[in-house]
Scaffold this motif. Structure first.
Motif, PDB file in Angstrom:
ATOM      1  N   TRP A  21       0.845  -1.192   0.000  1.00 36.40           N
ATOM      2  CA  TRP A  21       0.000   0.000   0.000  1.00 36.40           C
ATOM      3  C   TRP A  21       0.876   1.236   0.000  1.00 36.40           C
ATOM      4  O   TRP A  21       1.962   1.247   0.577  1.00 36.40           O
ATOM      5  CB  TRP A  21      -0.853   0.070   1.259  1.00 36.40           C
ATOM      6  CG  TRP A  21      -1.722  -1.098   1.553  1.00 36.40           C
ATOM      7  CD1 TRP A  21      -2.283  -1.980   0.677  1.00 36.40           C
ATOM      8  CD2 TRP A  21      -2.155  -1.513   2.858  1.00 36.40           C
ATOM      9  NE1 TRP A  21      -3.042  -2.903   1.349  1.00 36.40           N
ATOM     10  CE2 TRP A  21      -2.982  -2.638   2.699  1.00 36.40           C
ATOM     11  CE3 TRP A  21      -1.938  -1.030   4.136  1.00 36.40           C
ATOM     12  CZ2 TRP A  21      -3.584  -3.297   3.761  1.00 36.40           C
ATOM     13  CZ3 TRP A  21      -2.543  -1.682   5.204  1.00 36.40           C
ATOM     14  CH2 TRP A  21      -3.354  -2.798   5.011  1.00 36.40           C
ATOM     15  N   ASP A  22       0.379   2.320  -0.581  1.00 40.02           N
ATOM     16  CA  ASP A  22       0.999   3.635  -0.434  1.00 40.02           C
ATOM     17  C   ASP A  22       0.521   4.225   0.887  1.00 40.02           C
ATOM     18  O   ASP A  22      -0.600   3.973   1.321  1.00 40.02           O
ATOM     19  CB  ASP A  22       0.590   4.560  -1.586  1.00 40.02           C
ATOM     20  CG  ASP A  22       1.196   4.137  -2.915  1.00 40.02           C
ATOM     21  OD1 ASP A  22       2.385   3.764  -2.936  1.00 40.02           O
ATOM     22  OD2 ASP A  22       0.472   4.180  -3.929  1.00 40.02           O
ATOM     23  N   LEU A  23       1.383   5.028   1.512  1.00 41.20           N
ATOM     24  CA  LEU A  23       1.016   5.697   2.762  1.00 41.20           C
ATOM     25  C   LEU A  23       0.844   7.188   2.535  1.00 41.20           C
ATOM     26  O   LEU A  23       1.453   7.770   1.633  1.00 41.20           O
ATOM     27  CB  LEU A  23       2.070   5.436   3.842  1.00 41.20           C
ATOM     28  CG  LEU A  23       2.157   3.994   4.335  1.00 41.20           C
ATOM     29  CD1 LEU A  23       3.273   3.839   5.360  1.00 41.20           C
ATOM     30  CD2 LEU A  23       0.826   3.528   4.914  1.00 41.20           C
ATOM     31  N   TYR A  24       0.021   7.798   3.394  1.00 39.56           N
ATOM     32  CA  TYR A  24      -0.350   9.205   3.273  1.00 39.56           C
ATOM     33  C   TYR A  24      -0.186   9.881   4.631  1.00 39.56           C
ATOM     34  O   TYR A  24      -0.303   9.238   5.675  1.00 39.56           O
ATOM     35  CB  TYR A  24      -1.808   9.324   2.802  1.00 39.56           C
ATOM     36  CG  TYR A  24      -2.004   8.714   1.436  1.00 39.56           C
ATOM     37  CD1 TYR A  24      -1.980   9.509   0.303  1.00 39.56           C
ATOM     38  CD2 TYR A  24      -2.162   7.340   1.284  1.00 39.56           C
ATOM     39  CE1 TYR A  24      -2.123   8.939  -0.961  1.00 39.56           C
ATOM     40  CE2 TYR A  24      -2.302   6.775   0.032  1.00 39.56           C
ATOM     41  CZ  TYR A  24      -2.282   7.576  -1.084  1.00 39.56           C
ATOM     42  OH  TYR A  24      -2.409   7.026  -2.330  1.00 39.56           O
ATOM     43  N   ASP A  25       0.017  11.203   4.603  1.00 39.81           N
ATOM     44  CA  ASP A  25       0.130  11.961   5.849  1.00 39.81           C
ATOM     45  C   ASP A  25      -1.263  12.437   6.295  1.00 39.81           C
ATOM     46  O   ASP A  25      -2.274  12.133   5.653  1.00 39.81           O
ATOM     47  CB  ASP A  25       1.124  13.125   5.708  1.00 39.81           C
ATOM     48  CG  ASP A  25       0.702  14.175   4.688  1.00 39.81           C
ATOM     49  OD1 ASP A  25      -0.501  14.269   4.330  1.00 39.81           O
ATOM     50  OD2 ASP A  25       1.580  14.934   4.238  1.00 39.81           O
ATOM     51  N   ALA A  26      -1.293  13.201   7.392  1.00 39.70           N
ATOM     52  CA  ALA A  26      -2.567  13.664   7.953  1.00 39.70           C
ATOM     53  C   ALA A  26      -3.318  14.605   7.012  1.00 39.70           C
ATOM     54  O   ALA A  26      -4.530  14.775   7.147  1.00 39.70           O
ATOM     55  CB  ALA A  26      -2.327  14.341   9.300  1.00 39.70           C
ATOM     56  N   GLN A  27      -2.605  15.209   6.064  1.00 41.03           N
ATOM     57  CA  GLN A  27      -3.254  16.073   5.065  1.00 41.03           C
ATOM     58  C   GLN A  27      -3.671  15.261   3.838  1.00 41.03           C
ATOM     59  O   GLN A  27      -4.053  15.814   2.814  1.00 41.03           O
ATOM     60  CB  GLN A  27      -2.322  17.221   4.648  1.00 41.03           C
ATOM     61  CG  GLN A  27      -2.136  18.289   5.725  1.00 41.03           C
ATOM     62  CD  GLN A  27      -1.287  17.801   6.897  1.00 41.03           C
ATOM     63  OE1 GLN A  27      -0.246  17.172   6.713  1.00 41.03           O
ATOM     64  NE2 GLN A  27      -1.743  18.072   8.110  1.00 41.03           N
TER      65      GLN A  27
END
Length: 186
Positions: A21-27
Protein backbone atom coordinates in the motif's frame (compact mmCIF):
# COMPACT_ATOMS: atom_id res chain seq x y z
CA UNK A 1 -1.29 -2.45 -13.11
CA UNK A 2 -1.83 -4.26 -9.82
CA UNK A 3 1.28 -4.48 -7.74
CA UNK A 4 1.87 -7.44 -5.54
CA UNK A 5 5.42 -8.44 -4.66
CA UNK A 6 6.29 -12.11 -4.93
CA UNK A 7 9.20 -13.91 -3.35
CA UNK A 8 10.25 -17.50 -3.07
CA UNK A 9 10.68 -18.90 0.41
CA UNK A 10 13.28 -21.66 0.10
CA UNK A 11 12.53 -23.11 3.55
CA UNK A 12 8.81 -23.52 2.93
CA UNK A 13 9.04 -24.16 -0.82
CA UNK A 14 6.18 -21.84 -1.63
CA UNK A 15 5.57 -18.50 -3.23
CA UNK A 16 4.56 -15.78 -0.77
CA UNK A 17 2.49 -12.76 -1.80
CA UNK A 18 2.87 -9.34 -0.21
CA UNK A 19 0.19 -6.73 -0.74
CA UNK A 20 1.77 -3.26 -0.85
CA UNK A 21 0.00 0.00 0.00
CA UNK A 22 1.00 3.64 -0.43
CA UNK A 23 1.02 5.70 2.76
CA UNK A 24 -0.35 9.21 3.27
CA UNK A 25 0.13 11.96 5.85
CA UNK A 26 -2.57 13.66 7.95
CA UNK A 27 -3.25 16.07 5.07
CA UNK A 28 -3.92 12.97 2.91
CA UNK A 29 -0.86 13.60 0.76
CA UNK A 30 1.37 10.70 -0.36
CA UNK A 31 4.61 10.35 1.61
CA UNK A 32 6.43 8.03 -0.84
CA UNK A 33 6.55 5.16 1.64
CA UNK A 34 5.23 1.65 1.12
CA UNK A 35 3.39 -0.45 3.64
CA UNK A 36 3.18 -4.25 3.69
CA UNK A 37 -0.30 -5.50 4.53
CA UNK A 38 -0.41 -6.98 8.00
CA UNK A 39 2.51 -4.94 9.36
CA UNK A 40 1.86 -2.05 11.78
CA UNK A 41 1.40 1.31 10.05
CA UNK A 42 3.73 3.97 11.47
CA UNK A 43 1.99 6.53 13.68
CA UNK A 44 0.79 9.61 11.82
CA UNK A 45 0.52 7.76 8.50
CA UNK A 46 -2.55 6.32 6.78
CA UNK A 47 -3.59 4.02 3.93
CA UNK A 48 -6.67 4.24 1.72
CA UNK A 49 -9.57 1.80 2.03
CA UNK A 50 -12.53 1.84 -0.35
CA UNK A 51 -16.12 0.66 -0.10
CA UNK A 52 -18.39 0.32 -3.13
CA UNK A 53 -22.12 0.55 -2.44
CA UNK A 54 -23.56 -1.07 -5.60
CA UNK A 55 -27.26 -0.50 -6.25
CA UNK A 56 -29.45 -1.86 -9.00
CA UNK A 57 -31.56 0.66 -10.87
CA UNK A 58 -34.63 -0.60 -9.01
CA UNK A 59 -33.03 0.22 -5.65
CA UNK A 60 -31.56 -3.02 -4.32
CA UNK A 61 -28.11 -3.16 -2.71
CA UNK A 62 -25.54 -5.81 -3.67
CA UNK A 63 -24.14 -7.72 -0.71
CA UNK A 64 -21.49 -10.42 -0.77
CA UNK A 65 -20.89 -13.07 1.86
CA UNK A 66 -17.35 -13.33 3.21
CA UNK A 67 -15.49 -16.61 2.92
CA UNK A 68 -15.37 -18.57 6.20
CA UNK A 69 -11.54 -18.31 6.29
CA UNK A 70 -11.65 -14.47 6.49
CA UNK A 71 -12.17 -12.35 9.62
CA UNK A 72 -15.91 -11.80 9.86
CA UNK A 73 -16.36 -14.98 7.82
CA UNK A 74 -19.85 -15.91 6.68
CA UNK A 75 -21.14 -12.38 7.30
CA UNK A 76 -22.46 -10.11 4.57
CA UNK A 77 -20.88 -6.85 3.39
CA UNK A 78 -20.60 -4.41 0.53
CA UNK A 79 -17.55 -4.69 -1.71
CA UNK A 80 -14.38 -3.11 -0.39
CA UNK A 81 -10.70 -3.33 0.34
CA UNK A 82 -7.37 -1.57 0.45
CA UNK A 83 -5.99 0.51 -2.40
CA UNK A 84 -2.73 -0.96 -3.71
CA UNK A 85 0.58 0.77 -4.39
CA UNK A 86 0.37 2.90 -7.52
CA UNK A 87 -3.43 3.00 -7.65
CA UNK A 88 -5.66 5.98 -7.09
CA UNK A 89 -8.62 5.54 -4.76
CA UNK A 90 -11.08 5.21 -7.62
CA UNK A 91 -8.83 2.71 -9.45
CA UNK A 92 -8.69 0.64 -6.26
CA UNK A 93 -12.48 0.73 -6.03
CA UNK A 94 -12.80 -0.41 -9.64
CA UNK A 95 -10.29 -3.26 -9.08
CA UNK A 96 -11.87 -4.43 -5.80
CA UNK A 97 -15.30 -4.53 -7.43
CA UNK A 98 -13.97 -6.58 -10.34
CA UNK A 99 -11.91 -8.94 -8.16
CA UNK A 100 -14.70 -9.69 -5.70
CA UNK A 101 -17.71 -9.76 -8.04
CA UNK A 102 -16.54 -9.79 -11.66
CA UNK A 103 -18.39 -6.50 -12.28
CA UNK A 104 -16.55 -4.39 -14.83
CA UNK A 105 -17.46 -0.73 -14.52
CA UNK A 106 -15.81 2.38 -15.89
CA UNK A 107 -14.23 4.95 -13.58
CA UNK A 108 -16.89 7.50 -14.47
CA UNK A 109 -19.62 5.12 -13.23
CA UNK A 110 -18.16 5.26 -9.70
CA UNK A 111 -19.14 8.30 -7.64
CA UNK A 112 -17.27 9.08 -4.44
CA UNK A 113 -19.72 10.41 -1.87
CA UNK A 114 -17.79 10.23 1.40
CA UNK A 115 -14.20 10.39 2.65
CA UNK A 116 -13.28 10.11 6.29
CA UNK A 117 -10.02 9.60 8.11
CA UNK A 118 -10.50 7.14 10.96
CA UNK A 119 -7.79 5.31 12.89
CA UNK A 120 -4.99 4.74 10.40
CA UNK A 121 -7.26 4.59 7.38
CA UNK A 122 -8.59 7.07 4.88
CA UNK A 123 -11.97 5.61 3.96
CA UNK A 124 -13.53 6.43 0.60
CA UNK A 125 -17.11 5.39 -0.14
CA UNK A 126 -18.27 5.04 -3.73
CA UNK A 127 -21.71 4.64 -5.19
CA UNK A 128 -22.35 2.55 -8.29
CA UNK A 129 -25.70 2.06 -10.00
CA UNK A 130 -25.42 -1.05 -12.13
CA UNK A 131 -27.70 -3.69 -13.69
CA UNK A 132 -26.47 -6.47 -11.38
CA UNK A 133 -27.34 -10.00 -12.49
CA UNK A 134 -26.54 -12.40 -9.65
CA UNK A 135 -26.12 -15.39 -11.95
CA UNK A 136 -23.41 -13.52 -13.91
CA UNK A 137 -21.28 -12.53 -10.91
CA UNK A 138 -17.84 -14.11 -10.61
CA UNK A 139 -17.08 -14.37 -6.91
CA UNK A 140 -13.44 -14.30 -5.82
CA UNK A 141 -12.19 -17.55 -4.32
CA UNK A 142 -11.24 -17.22 -0.63
CA UNK A 143 -12.93 -13.79 -0.50
CA UNK A 144 -16.62 -14.08 -1.35
CA UNK A 145 -18.84 -17.16 -1.40
CA UNK A 146 -22.32 -15.81 -2.14
CA UNK A 147 -24.17 -12.68 -3.24
CA UNK A 148 -27.64 -11.23 -2.86
CA UNK A 149 -29.61 -8.10 -3.65
CA UNK A 150 -31.53 -6.55 -0.77
CA UNK A 151 -33.91 -3.68 -0.19
CA UNK A 152 -33.40 -1.26 2.69
CA UNK A 153 -35.75 -3.06 5.11
CA UNK A 154 -34.00 -6.38 4.52
CA UNK A 155 -30.58 -4.79 4.94
CA UNK A 156 -31.58 -3.17 8.22
CA UNK A 157 -33.11 -6.43 9.46
CA UNK A 158 -29.87 -8.25 8.59
CA UNK A 159 -27.99 -5.66 10.64
CA UNK A 160 -30.37 -6.19 13.57
CA UNK A 161 -29.67 -9.94 13.34
CA UNK A 162 -25.88 -9.29 13.19
CA UNK A 163 -25.56 -10.81 9.71
CA UNK A 164 -23.70 -7.75 8.35
CA UNK A 165 -20.03 -7.15 9.19
CA UNK A 166 -19.53 -4.75 12.07
CA UNK A 167 -17.57 -2.15 10.03
CA UNK A 168 -20.34 -1.96 7.42
CA UNK A 169 -22.95 -1.54 10.17
CA UNK A 170 -20.97 1.37 11.64
CA UNK A 171 -20.51 3.03 8.26
CA UNK A 172 -24.16 2.58 7.37
CA UNK A 173 -25.25 4.57 10.41
CA UNK A 174 -23.04 7.45 9.21
CA UNK A 175 -24.17 7.41 5.58
CA UNK A 176 -27.74 6.10 5.81
CA UNK A 177 -29.27 9.39 4.71
CA UNK A 178 -26.98 9.62 1.69
CA UNK A 179 -27.90 6.06 0.62
CA UNK A 180 -31.65 6.35 1.25
CA UNK A 181 -32.37 7.85 -2.16
CA UNK A 182 -30.82 4.81 -3.89
CA UNK A 183 -32.83 2.21 -2.01
CA UNK A 184 -36.12 1.12 -3.52
CA UNK A 185 -39.01 3.37 -2.58
CA UNK A 186 -41.80 1.18 -1.26
Amino acid sequence: SYLYTFWYNTNWKEVMIMELWDLYDAQEQPVNKLQIRGKPIPEGLYHIVVFIWTFTFDGRLLLTKRDACKPGGLLWEVTGGSVLHGESSIEGAQRELYEETGIECTLDQLHKFKRKRKGQGIYDHYLLQYPVELDKLQLQEQETIDAMLVDQLTFEEMMRLHLITHPIQLWYHEIKNQLAQYFEKS
